[in-house]
Design a protein around this motif. Structure first.
Motif, PDB file in Angstrom:
ATOM      1  N   ILE A  93       1.278   2.151   7.570  1.00 18.67           N
ATOM      2  CA  ILE A  93      -0.168   2.414   7.571  1.00 18.67           C
ATOM      3  C   ILE A  93      -0.424   3.706   8.348  1.00 18.67           C
ATOM      4  O   ILE A  93      -0.054   3.808   9.523  1.00 18.67           O
TER       5      ILE A  93
ATOM      6  N   PRO B  66      -4.814  -7.355   2.289  1.00 22.39           N
ATOM      7  CA  PRO B  66      -5.398  -6.057   1.948  1.00 22.39           C
ATOM      8  C   PRO B  66      -5.221  -5.100   3.125  1.00 22.39           C
ATOM      9  O   PRO B  66      -5.079  -5.521   4.276  1.00 22.39           O
ATOM     10  N   MET B  67      -5.271  -3.810   2.853  1.00 23.15           N
ATOM     11  CA  MET B  67      -4.910  -2.829   3.874  1.00 23.15           C
ATOM     12  C   MET B  67      -5.807  -2.915   5.111  1.00 23.15           C
ATOM     13  O   MET B  67      -5.336  -2.851   6.246  1.00 23.15           O
TER      14      MET B  67
ATOM     15  N   ALA C 286      -7.286   3.375   5.525  1.00 23.96           N
ATOM     16  CA  ALA C 286      -7.224   2.248   4.584  1.00 23.96           C
ATOM     17  C   ALA C 286      -7.951   2.623   3.309  1.00 23.96           C
ATOM     18  O   ALA C 286      -9.150   2.935   3.343  1.00 23.96           O
ATOM     19  N   ASP C 287      -7.218   2.642   2.213  1.00 25.66           N
ATOM     20  CA  ASP C 287      -7.806   2.833   0.884  1.00 25.66           C
ATOM     21  C   ASP C 287      -8.669   4.092   0.817  1.00 25.66           C
ATOM     22  O   ASP C 287      -9.766   4.090   0.263  1.00 25.66           O
TER      23      ASP C 287
ATOM     24  N   TRP D 192       0.809  -1.210   0.000  1.00 25.11           N
ATOM     25  CA  TRP D 192       0.000   0.000   0.000  1.00 25.11           C
ATOM     26  C   TRP D 192       0.854   1.277   0.000  1.00 25.11           C
ATOM     27  O   TRP D 192       0.320   2.382  -0.042  1.00 25.11           O
TER      28      TRP D 192
ATOM     29  N   SER E 198       0.202   3.957  -2.591  1.00 25.92           N
ATOM     30  CA  SER E 198      -1.165   4.462  -2.698  1.00 25.92           C
ATOM     31  C   SER E 198      -1.483   5.533  -1.662  1.00 25.92           C
ATOM     32  O   SER E 198      -2.553   6.145  -1.720  1.00 25.92           O
TER      33      SER E 198
END
Length: 889
Positions: free
Chosen positions: A201, A146-147, A225-226, A104, A107
């Motif tokens: 994160i 996944p995040m 997250a995302d 991640w 992103s």
């Protein structure tokens, strides 16, 4: 060895960064970069001494220089004075590595990374190298997830390392929390944020300064997250994000905020911008909110600009300031907060005024500065908190079962680690090898070693060394004056410094005011040898002969700048000496530390916060320090204060912080007087000395629904004169009423010797006719731990009541997380069992609880099926509330 490993790691990270960081920008926005450069140059100009910015004279890449400038521009004073530039370079390189290696990393927007991944500081914790250590443990565990799932996984890892346990206000470092295996919510959330940031994160600590519906505060975590922020309870893993035991309490919250490192330009509501951080209001993420405009006027009705406006919640028997703002040129300021009651207190130039307001009902409030010091007033204030409005995400039974299974495994991992701590037998075997200890001292040593948890190696080394030098008894005395948390994280070099370099001055205050390394809530450092070397012997003797010369030196040589340390993170005494710039608290700690190093007994008064010293050349006279004047004055004159109180059927003896508090009003603002949690009968039934001045007493009765019947009263203390005032504890005739029903014939499965009975029984059979208590527990969760400890405090009172208390576990897995030895003092009337026949569902339905899964749930009911009390979730003072209800039946 640890330092060598970290150093080698740092070299590796330097190579990694230099090979892939190149000359790329850390801040690509030229206008923001210019702002940071401006703030950095200002910071440098304010700290001209001590070579504090030496790292910028080394060879740096563009990325490194910009990242360092960002950190240094906004970090508080102690982070500059007490840690090297290499420490921050290592963290920059580690954050780069995580961004490059985690899926991640690319992103995450630059501004989100800048404010929520790179910064080392999270709250007011002692900084450490946790980022590098945690990354090595976590990278392989989360790199393929996944995040959102990675966030949950990091929290499971944190649960392996630590669980909740209350402690003092000083925040341990993340590594110290892991070493101890527990922490309070502020430490757990600091641990989780550090762990999330270690793997790239974005994360931030969310904080409610005080709850509105119950005493205490809480901290938890939001993780990105995302593109979205989600919340979770630190070290309390749930199957999904946006779920924690605090969903319901947070929906009743009036203020929840986070402090973002540096100058932040996000979309959230900005409450305050400081030289260290931007404070943003995120209450609307959790609860319905409303805007309020406060207008401050003088007695003639004219707007007052520059007035201090404090937004206060009733909590721990005081009206506690959760936000402070200043009025603009039009005399107004505003706040967005949850829909409940606050007290608005405004002041300027010694005049003040206050008024209650209900957010959501009153969009505007005018406060008149119609009072001044010495004015008499007394009034009742009814406080109503927001209503509960929790929204819970869906969790399937399969998700819940898997999460429970994992938590049991994690408990076993943590328990395997804590089993390596010294128990009494192993501690005694070690102490028996020491020489020079009397039996009582040996017994104390055993207790200190047991209480040191994962820090026992440091204490064992210290005691071994002290014993070899014939100073074992003095070493035990030193361990006896530091705090319980110090035992768990103090280092060997600190203990050795204070044992070896404390002057031998014959005074009754020797242990607390000379030997003790702790002054306030600072991180302990080995400062005594340093100051004994740094201060010329002749000058040191002059200070001993006339301590006021040291006071004058502090006034003349230390520049006070509170704005550079708005979080009030104490600087080390050596850091103050090096920078010659400090905030007031760090200056105070510095003075006491230097005085103790030179053999002058000194301390900060626990009640008033005044800096004091004892002049051994003046027959041990005690002086209060006035840094502004560069003088020290004998302890100020006082009067005798007593409060009258008539016991009620509900409350025999009110307690400080629970039922009442006293604040000194100076220049129109309240300063809480920090007495112990003493009962009225011990504190104010008989006249006690209190420094002359103008005071305000606040008292309050917390109702079962979270509301408060408060009373506020001013009083004056004059030198040599008695003051007598009533302690008013208001009562509600309507508080106790039937609020629902519970079928006494509902079955449950009792436990006998830790095993479920073959046949269920029911509450009527188990408890007999009359009232009884039912509790549905969530073992291992902070609200349940709080509740059981509150009940244990009043265990004897509940035993004297003579009725049964049935404590039920939702299932066998939750029972395995319960350890009765953690709650000494629980009444002997407790019956344990499993909720096998829907007691929780019945209670939730009958008394209209929003969610039966928010635990614990406690009711008082009787065998006529009448429920007269209910409590759900996080509640401080539950034992007190139960007894108040029981006495009123």
């Amino acid at each position: 060895m640890k330092r060598i490993i970290l150093f080698c790691l740092g070299l590796c990270l330097v190579f990694l960064a230099s090979s892939c960081g190149g000359n790329s920008h850390f801040i690509t926005d030229a206008s923001y970069r210019a702002r940071v450069e401006q703030d950095f140059e200002l910071k440098k100009s304010l700290l001209p001494r001590g070579d504090l910015f030496a790292v910028f004279g080394t060879e740096l890449t563009t990325y490194e220089r910009e990242a360092l400038e960002f950190l240094y521009a906004y970090m508080p004073l102690p982070d500059i004075t007490d840690f090297s530039g290499q420490f921050y370079l290592d963290n920059i390189h580690a954050s780069q590595r995580a961004a490059q290696e985690m899926p991640w990393g690319k992103s995450i927007p630059e501004d989100v990374f800048r404010h929520y991944v790179l910064p080392v500081r999270i709250n007011n914790e002692q900084l450490d190298g946790a980022r590098m250590v945690f990354y090595d443990e976590l990278k392989d565990r989360v790199k393929d997830l996944p995040m959102a799932e990675a966030i949950l996984e990091v929290n499971h890892w944190c649960h392996e390392k630590a669980v909740y346990q209350p402690s003092d206000a000083r925040t341990s470092s993340p590594l110290a929390t892991v070493r101890t295996a527990f922490g309070r919510c502020g430490e757990e959330s600091t641990l989780l944020v550090a762990a999330l940031r270690s793997v790239g994160i974005p994360a931030r600590q969310v904080y409610t300064p005080r709850w509105a519906h119950t005493d205490d505060n809480h901290a938890w975590v939001e993780a990105w997250a995302d593109g979205e922020w989600h919340f979770l309870g630190a070290c309390e893993p749930e199957p999904v994000l946006d779920l924690g035991w605090f969903n319901a309490p947070a929906s009743r919250g009036m203020l929840m905020h986070t402090r973002v490192f540096g100058y932040y330009q996000g979309k959230e509501d900005v409450m305050d911008i400081t030289p260290n951080h931007t404070e943003i209001n995120i209450t609307a993420n959790y609860a319905p909110t409303a805007d309020l405009t406060v207008r401050v006027v003088d007695e003639a009705g004219n707007p007052v600009s520059g007035a201090c406006v404090e937004f206060k919640l009733f909590n721990y028997a005081e009206f506690y300031t959760v936000v402070t703002k200043q009025t603009g040129t039009d005399g107004t300021c505003g706040l967005n907060a949850g829909k409940g009651d606050m007290l608005i207190w405004a002041s300027k130039d010694g005049r003040f005024g206050f008024s209650k307001v209900t957010f959501g009902q009153q969009p505007e409030l005018t406060v008149k500065l119609d009072k001044k010091g010495g004015d008499a007033f007394a009034l009742d204030i009814d406080v109503v908190p927001p209503a509960e409005n929790a929204v819970l995400p869906e969790v399937t039974p399969e998700q819940r079962a898997e999460n429970d299974r994992r938590m049991l495994v994690e408990d076993s991992i943590r328990n395997a680690y804590t089993s390596t701590f010294l128990d009494e037998a192993r501690a005694k075997a070690f102490v028996d090898k020491l020489s020079g200890l009397k039996p009582a001292e040996a017994e104390e040593a055993v207790q200190y070693l047991v209480a040191s948890y994962g820090n026992h190696e440091a204490l064992c080394s210290f005691l071994t060394q002290a014993s070899a030098e014939g100073k074992a008894a003095l070493a035990i005395r030193l361990l006896g004056v530091i705090s319980a948390k110090d035992l768990r994280d103090v280092s060997l070099d600190v203990l050795t410094d204070h044992l070896q370099h404390t002057p031998d001055v014959k005074t009754s205050r020797y242990a607390q005011a000379l030997l003790n390394p702790r002054v306030g809530t600072e991180g302990l450092t080995p400062y005594k040898a340093f100051f004994q070397r740094a201060i010329d012997k002749d000058l040191a003797e002059a200070y001993r002969q006339q301590p006021q010369q040291l006071v004058a030196w502090c006034r003349d040589s230390i520049t006070i700048n509170d704005t550079l340390n708005v979080r009030r993170v104490p600087m080390s005494p050596e850091g103050v000496w090096k920078a010659r710039v400090a905030d007031r608290l760090s200056r105070d700690i510095f003075f006491v530390s230097v005085a103790r190093s030179l053999g002058i007994p000194a301390w900060i008064d626990g009640v008033t916060g005044e800096v004091c010293y004892q002049d051994m050349n003046q027959q041990g006279a005690v002086y209060d320090v006035n840094f502004l004047a560069g003088l020290a004055e004998q302890v100020p004159p006082s009067g005798k204060v007593a409060a009258t109180y008539t016991a009620t059927s509900v409350l025999d003896d009110p307690k400080y912080y629970t039922h009442f508090s006293i604040s000194k009003c100076e220049n129109g603002r309240l300063q809480l007087q920090s007495y112990d949690e003493a009962l009225w009968s011990a504190l104010l039934k008989q006249p006690r000395d209190m420094a002359e001045g103008y005071y305000v007493m606040v008292s309050g009765t917390r109702l079962a629904n979270g509301g408060v019947l408060a009373h506020v009263r001013s009083f004056n203390v004059e030198s040599g004169k008695p003051t007598r005032l009533p302690l008013v504890m208001r009562e509600s005739k309507d508080e106790i009423q039937v609020i629902g029903s519970f079928n006494a014939e509902t079955p449950f499965t009792p436990l006998a010797d830790g095993k479920p009975a073959v046949e269920p029984t029911n509450f009527l059979t188990a408890c007999g006719r009359g009232y009884y208590v039912v509790g549905i527990l969530g073992p291992g969760q902070e609200p349940t731990n709080h509740a059981l400890k509150d009940i244990a405090k009043l265990g004897k009172d509940l035993e004297n009541w003579g009725r049964k208390m049935v404590l039920l576990f939702p299932n066998e897995d939750s029972y395995k997380r319960y350890h009765v030895e953690d709650f000494p003092g629980l009444p002997n009337t407790v019956i344990y069992g499993f909720d096998t026949h829907g007691a929780a569902e019945q209670i939730a339905g009958e008394v209209k609880l929003r969610n039966k899964s928010s635990l614990p749930i406690f009711i008082i009911t009787d065998t006529f099926n009448r429920v007269v009390f209910v409590s759900q979730g996080y509640t401080i003072g539950l034992g007190e509330q139960l007894m108040r209800t029981i006495k009123a039946l």
